[in-house]
Design a protein around this motif. Structure first.
Motif, PDB file in Angstrom:
ATOM      1  N   GLY A 282      -0.117  15.264 -10.133  1.00 33.69           N
ATOM      2  CA  GLY A 282      -0.994  14.467 -10.987  1.00 33.69           C
ATOM      3  C   GLY A 282      -1.069  13.046 -10.494  1.00 33.69           C
ATOM      4  N   GLY A 283      -1.726  12.229 -11.284  1.00 40.83           N
ATOM      5  CA  GLY A 283      -1.856  10.817 -10.910  1.00 40.83           C
ATOM      6  C   GLY A 283      -3.308  10.432 -10.826  1.00 40.83           C
ATOM      7  N   GLY A 284      -3.562   9.467  -9.963  1.00 43.91           N
ATOM      8  CA  GLY A 284      -4.935   8.997  -9.818  1.00 43.91           C
ATOM      9  C   GLY A 284      -5.157   7.675 -10.518  1.00 43.91           C
ATOM     10  N   GLU A 285      -4.071   6.901 -10.680  1.00 43.75           N
ATOM     11  CA  GLU A 285      -4.207   5.560 -11.258  1.00 43.75           C
ATOM     12  C   GLU A 285      -5.197   4.750 -10.411  1.00 43.75           C
ATOM     13  N   PRO A 286      -6.080   3.986 -11.031  1.00 45.09           N
ATOM     14  CA  PRO A 286      -7.036   3.176 -10.261  1.00 45.09           C
ATOM     15  C   PRO A 286      -6.381   1.885  -9.773  1.00 45.09           C
ATOM     16  N   ALA A 287      -5.322   2.041  -8.961  1.00 45.54           N
ATOM     17  CA  ALA A 287      -4.573   0.877  -8.479  1.00 45.54           C
ATOM     18  C   ALA A 287      -4.476   0.948  -6.965  1.00 45.54           C
ATOM     19  N   ALA A 288      -4.090  -0.159  -6.353  1.00 45.69           N
ATOM     20  CA  ALA A 288      -3.967  -0.211  -4.897  1.00 45.69           C
ATOM     21  C   ALA A 288      -2.597   0.314  -4.473  1.00 45.69           C
ATOM     22  N   PRO A 289      -2.495   0.892  -3.272  1.00 48.12           N
ATOM     23  CA  PRO A 289      -1.208   1.430  -2.812  1.00 48.12           C
ATOM     24  C   PRO A 289      -0.286   0.344  -2.265  1.00 48.12           C
ATOM     25  N   LEU A 290       1.009   0.605  -2.353  1.00 51.04           N
ATOM     26  CA  LEU A 290       2.006  -0.201  -1.637  1.00 51.04           C
ATOM     27  C   LEU A 290       2.094   0.360  -0.222  1.00 51.04           C
ATOM     28  N   LEU A 291       2.011  -0.513   0.776  1.00 51.33           N
ATOM     29  CA  LEU A 291       2.054  -0.073   2.176  1.00 51.33           C
ATOM     30  C   LEU A 291       3.289  -0.638   2.874  1.00 51.33           C
ATOM     31  N   TYR A 292       3.662  -0.011   3.982  1.00 56.02           N
ATOM     32  CA  TYR A 292       4.818  -0.459   4.767  1.00 56.02           C
ATOM     33  C   TYR A 292       4.419  -0.428   6.239  1.00 56.02           C
ATOM     34  N   PHE A 293       4.621  -1.562   6.924  1.00 55.98           N
ATOM     35  CA  PHE A 293       4.188  -1.689   8.315  1.00 55.98           C
ATOM     36  C   PHE A 293       5.066  -2.730   9.008  1.00 55.98           C
ATOM     37  N   ARG A 294       5.582  -2.369  10.187  1.00 61.34           N
ATOM     38  CA  ARG A 294       6.459  -3.286  10.939  1.00 61.34           C
ATOM     39  C   ARG A 294       7.569  -3.858  10.059  1.00 61.34           C
ATOM     40  N   SER A 295       8.231  -2.954   9.317  1.00 57.94           N
ATOM     41  CA  SER A 295       9.402  -3.294   8.503  1.00 57.94           C
ATOM     42  C   SER A 295       9.102  -4.242   7.345  1.00 57.94           C
ATOM     43  N   SER A 296       7.824  -4.360   6.942  1.00 60.32           N
ATOM     44  CA  SER A 296       7.480  -5.229   5.809  1.00 60.32           C
ATOM     45  C   SER A 296       6.484  -4.526   4.893  1.00 60.32           C
ATOM     46  N   TYR A 297       6.529  -4.920   3.625  1.00 58.71           N
ATOM     47  CA  TYR A 297       5.520  -4.423   2.690  1.00 58.71           C
ATOM     48  C   TYR A 297       4.185  -5.078   3.014  1.00 58.71           C
ATOM     49  N   ARG A 298       3.118  -4.332   2.804  1.00 60.28           N
ATOM     50  CA  ARG A 298       1.753  -4.829   3.045  1.00 60.28           C
ATOM     51  C   ARG A 298       0.873  -4.364   1.912  1.00 60.28           C
ATOM     52  N   ARG A 299      -0.338  -4.951   1.871  1.00 55.17           N
ATOM     53  CA  ARG A 299      -1.327  -4.461   0.917  1.00 55.17           C
ATOM     54  C   ARG A 299      -2.624  -4.160   1.651  1.00 55.17           C
ATOM     55  N   LEU A 300      -3.449  -3.333   1.032  1.00 51.84           N
ATOM     56  CA  LEU A 300      -4.743  -2.988   1.634  1.00 51.84           C
ATOM     57  C   LEU A 300      -5.635  -4.208   1.658  1.00 51.84           C
ATOM     58  N   GLY A 301      -6.353  -4.378   2.753  1.00 53.21           N
ATOM     59  CA  GLY A 301      -7.361  -5.435   2.813  1.00 53.21           C
ATOM     60  C   GLY A 301      -8.648  -4.846   3.331  1.00 53.21           C
ATOM     61  N   PRO A 302      -9.755  -5.551   3.129  1.00 55.05           N
ATOM     62  CA  PRO A 302     -11.035  -5.022   3.600  1.00 55.05           C
ATOM     63  C   PRO A 302     -11.112  -5.015   5.117  1.00 55.05           C
ATOM     64  N   LEU A 303     -11.837  -4.086   5.695  1.00 53.37           N
ATOM     65  CA  LEU A 303     -12.037  -4.037   7.145  1.00 53.37           C
ATOM     66  C   LEU A 303     -13.014  -5.115   7.581  1.00 53.37           C
TER      67      LEU A 303
END
Ligand SMILES: Cc1cc2nc3c(=O)[nH]c(=O)nc-3n(C[C@H](O)[C@H](O)[C@H](O)COP(=O)(O)O)c2cc1C
Length: 163
Positions: free
Chosen positions: A142-163
């Motif tokens: 289940g799920g589907g909250e209309p929220a942004a994901p937590l991301l992980y990249f190069r040992s740090s947390y990140r957030r989604l940004g526009p292309l």
């Protein structure tokens, strides 16, 4: 020539992932750990996997309990990632799961506010170097909250940004 461990970690860190908290419940007691090794494996039958360091106590609990839930974290759940990655004591993690965790089918706690969750019966556990690969058969999701994901990249947390 053996690959250098530091270089291997650096290169593996180039792969951006989401972040999950894998929970389980053994003899009524909940526990969980942060994991970004989650992968979908098969739609029919429905299978997913995550990999746990052999030293990770939560991984061992999954093996003993025979079930786990994958909780895909939202951006604002970074504190949960920190808590379940060892910043919190076992007692703090258990107390939080007792307070907010919800039951689906197997009893592995599902976290409210997660972008998505998958409740799984342990299908098999495979020894793989210094890790164990846990395969789960998905019995509820289940799920589907209309929220942004937590991301992980190069040992740090990140957030989604526009292309
Ligand atoms: C973003 C992130 C992802 C992680 N992914 C994994 C993983 O996939 N497998 C793993 O064994 N440990 C992973 N860890 C480390 C564990 O969360 C940490 O060692 C945890 O304390 C292990 O659980 P335990 O306290 O029950 O032993 C990750 C940590 C972070 C911050």
């Amino acid at each position: 020539m053996a690959i250098d461990g530091i270089e291997l970690r650096r290169v593996l860190g180039q792969f951006a992932t989401g972040v999950t908290v894998v929970t389980t419940r053994l003899e009524g007691v909940p526990q969980g750990m942060t994991a970004n090794s989650f992968t979908s494996v098969s739609l029919d039958p429905p299978l997913v996997l995550f990999c746990a360091d052999k030293r990770a106590r939560s991984g061992m609990l999954v093996g003993a309990a025979g079930c786990f839930a994958i909780n895909v974290l939202a951006e604002e759940q970074r504190h949960l990632s920190d808590l379940f990655a060892g910043r919190g004591s076992d007692e703090q993690r258990r107390a939080l799961l007792d307070e907010i965790g919800q039951d689906a089918v197997t009893g592995a706690p599902v976290l409210p506010g997660a972008l998505g969750w998958l409740d799984c019966r342990l299908e098999r556990a495979i020894d793989a170097g210094d890790h164990v690969v846990y395969f789960g058969e998905v019995v509820a999701a289940g799920g589907g909250e209309p929220a942004a994901p937590l991301l992980y990249f190069r040992s740090s947390y990140r957030r989604l940004g526009p292309l």
